[in-house]
Design a protein around this motif. Structure first.
Motif, PDB file in Angstrom:
ATOM      1  N   PHE A 336      -9.665 -14.711  18.587  1.00 42.97           N
ATOM      2  CA  PHE A 336     -10.025 -16.087  18.943  1.00 42.97           C
ATOM      3  C   PHE A 336     -10.757 -15.422  19.948  1.00 42.97           C
ATOM      4  O   PHE A 336     -12.495 -15.930  19.921  1.00 42.97           O
ATOM      5  CB  PHE A 336      -9.295 -16.804  18.906  1.00 42.97           C
ATOM      6  N   LEU A 337     -10.654 -14.618  20.618  1.00 42.24           N
ATOM      7  CA  LEU A 337     -11.702 -14.160  21.985  1.00 42.24           C
ATOM      8  C   LEU A 337     -12.177 -13.168  21.842  1.00 42.24           C
ATOM      9  O   LEU A 337     -13.822 -13.404  22.551  1.00 42.24           O
ATOM     10  CB  LEU A 337     -10.619 -13.038  23.397  1.00 42.24           C
ATOM     11  N   ALA A 338     -12.575 -11.725  20.699  1.00 45.43           N
ATOM     12  CA  ALA A 338     -13.388 -11.130  20.175  1.00 45.43           C
ATOM     13  C   ALA A 338     -14.172 -11.716  19.201  1.00 45.43           C
ATOM     14  O   ALA A 338     -15.244 -11.076  19.231  1.00 45.43           O
ATOM     15  CB  ALA A 338     -12.478  -9.715  19.926  1.00 45.43           C
ATOM     16  N   VAL A 339     -13.730 -12.653  18.458  1.00 46.21           N
ATOM     17  CA  VAL A 339     -14.862 -12.975  17.525  1.00 46.21           C
ATOM     18  C   VAL A 339     -15.279 -14.512  17.622  1.00 46.21           C
ATOM     19  O   VAL A 339     -16.466 -14.458  17.726  1.00 46.21           O
ATOM     20  CB  VAL A 339     -14.105 -13.177  15.312  1.00 46.21           C
ATOM     21  N   PHE A 340     -14.315 -15.535  17.817  1.00 47.78           N
ATOM     22  CA  PHE A 340     -14.715 -16.557  17.341  1.00 47.78           C
ATOM     23  C   PHE A 340     -15.372 -17.257  18.564  1.00 47.78           C
ATOM     24  O   PHE A 340     -15.840 -18.083  18.616  1.00 47.78           O
ATOM     25  CB  PHE A 340     -13.731 -17.944  16.846  1.00 47.78           C
ATOM     26  N   VAL A 341     -14.773 -17.132  20.008  1.00 44.76           N
ATOM     27  CA  VAL A 341     -15.602 -16.969  21.021  1.00 44.76           C
ATOM     28  C   VAL A 341     -16.762 -16.783  21.043  1.00 44.76           C
ATOM     29  O   VAL A 341     -17.779 -17.356  21.838  1.00 44.76           O
ATOM     30  CB  VAL A 341     -14.340 -17.079  22.294  1.00 44.76           C
ATOM     31  N   PRO A 342     -17.421 -15.257  21.141  1.00 48.14           N
ATOM     32  CA  PRO A 342     -18.340 -14.747  21.280  1.00 48.14           C
ATOM     33  C   PRO A 342     -19.424 -15.797  19.900  1.00 48.14           C
ATOM     34  O   PRO A 342     -20.315 -15.571  20.122  1.00 48.14           O
ATOM     35  CB  PRO A 342     -17.972 -13.413  20.713  1.00 48.14           C
ATOM     36  N   LEU A 343     -18.274 -15.952  19.271  1.00 49.09           N
ATOM     37  CA  LEU A 343     -19.868 -16.515  17.897  1.00 49.09           C
ATOM     38  C   LEU A 343     -20.037 -17.811  18.313  1.00 49.09           C
ATOM     39  O   LEU A 343     -21.219 -18.064  18.015  1.00 49.09           O
ATOM     40  CB  LEU A 343     -19.145 -16.280  16.604  1.00 49.09           C
TER      41      LEU A 343
END
Length: 385
Positions: A336-343
């Protein structure tokens, strides 16, 4: 040559390059070198692109020094709360792991020179020493990390030179398992091996004079260094120990011991690499948490120091038996932190057109955003199967 940018790339690489690298051959070799390499390239490409999305969001909000600052500007109070909660859970878990590992290492070193110390004393001493370095600022961490990273690379090169003469190409195409679902499960291990994104906001602030091309290259170079190291280590180990033998080892210590028996001095070199890898990862993660607390609390350095290091230290000292249970969820948190949050952050900042051509924007457009969303879903599936 811009030494700050070089040092920043090494912080990215050092945060990703952990002692877990040594286990990669044990995880991937059974599926064959080809499939293991392809999966690693896939994970590297996805994590690097997600990191570039976070770089874009960080630049467009003015180079916030922490995830808290970026989340506040892009996702609102609700998104800020979720992001902070996920980040704290992840960073505290990681720091606990590093403190536990470093405490054991310090004990071994002090015992070898005739100055035995207790576990608690080793953990507290290590945390205080490295914590003071982190609180001195990103510049100090950068300069120290350059030396540590150089030592780590020297140790790796010495290891590869020791293993290279006896590499056998016969076992490189050996496949012990054709189970592709089991191969997919290893994605979570590889993904955490590229878990460097927590340092990006701090490095953007540290390199505020850099151009958008320089910042992009900082991320790409920093993420490529671990990739090259992982692939060379995988090739060297599989070339010396057949996959059917590697799968019999239950932990990295056994692997190091076997290689140490075959090659004189190699066990010491690999132990040195492990210690340096642990220290560079600790510095990167601790710097991220320290800057996060500094942005959130707006307090004095002693207060920020205490809030950054006391909880992980208490967890390492008093609850190490619960750590593995907590860490089992760290991979999901990292997705979530490395993919969905930056997205989500990038989707928000792109709603407002930016006229300044000097501000970085990741390529790929809608297609790239869609692909990174599917990449995140793939990682969650790998965690669940």
């Amino acid at each position: 040559m811009n030494l700050k940018l070089v040092g920043s790339s090494l912080i990215v690489a050092g945060t990703a390059l952990g002692a877990g690298m040594l286990a990669i051959p044990m995880v991937l070799a059974q599926f064959g070198l080809l499939w293991g390499t392809l999966l690693m390239l896939f994970i590297w490409a996805g994590t690097t692109y997600a990191a570039l999305l976070l770089l874009e969001a960080s630049c467009k909000v003015g180079g916030g020094a922490s995830m808290n600052a970026i989340a506040r500007e892009t996702l609102g109070k609700g998104g800020q709360l979720v992001t902070n909660s996920l980040l704290y859970a992840l960073l505290v878990c990681l720091l606990m792991a590093y403190i536990i590992g470093a405490g054991d290492l310090v004990q071994k070193v002090t015992a070898s020179i005739g100055l035995p110390t207790s576990t608690i004393a080793s953990q507290v001493g290590f945390t205080l020493f490295v914590g003071i370095i982190v609180s001195a600022g990103t510049g100090v961490v950068d300069k120290l990390n350059r030396g540590l990273f150089l030592g780590m690379i020297v140790a790796l090169i010495l290891t590869l030179f020791a293993l290279a003469p006896s590499v056998s190409f016969e076992g490189l195409d050996e496949v012990v398992s054709d189970d592709k679902m089991a191969l997919i499960k290893t994605s979570s291990v590889l993904f955490t091996s590229f878990g460097f994104m927590v340092v990006i906001p701090s490095l953007v602030t540290y390199n505020k004079e850099a151009s958008k091309t320089q910042l992009r290259n900082m991320i790409i170079v920093g993420s490529t260094i671990p990739l090259v190291c992982y692939l060379l280590w995988l090739l060297a180990v599989v070339g010396n120990l057949p996959p059917h033998e590697l799968v019999q080892y239950s932990n990295v210590t056994e692997l190091i011991s076997v290689l140490g028996q075959q090659y004189e001095g190699l066990e010491f070199i690999l132990s040195m690499f492990t210690g340096l890898a642990l220290l560079t990862s600790f510095l990167g993660v601790a710097m991220a948490l320290y800057d996060q607390n500094a942005d959130l609390l707006k307090a004095s350095k002693p207060v920020i120091f205490v809030t950054t290091f006391v909880l992980p230290l208490l967890g390492a000292v008093f609850a190490p038996e619960h750590f593995l249970a907590i860490l089992s969820y760290a991979g999901i948190i990292l997705v979530f932190l490395a993919v969905f949050v930056p997205l989500s952050m990038t989707m928000k900042v792109r709603r407002v057109p930016v006229e300044d051509d000097n501000i970085y924007e990741a390529g790929g457009g809608v297609m790239g955003m869609s692909m990174i969303f599917l990449f995140g879903c793939f990682l969650l599936f790998a965690q669940a199967v």
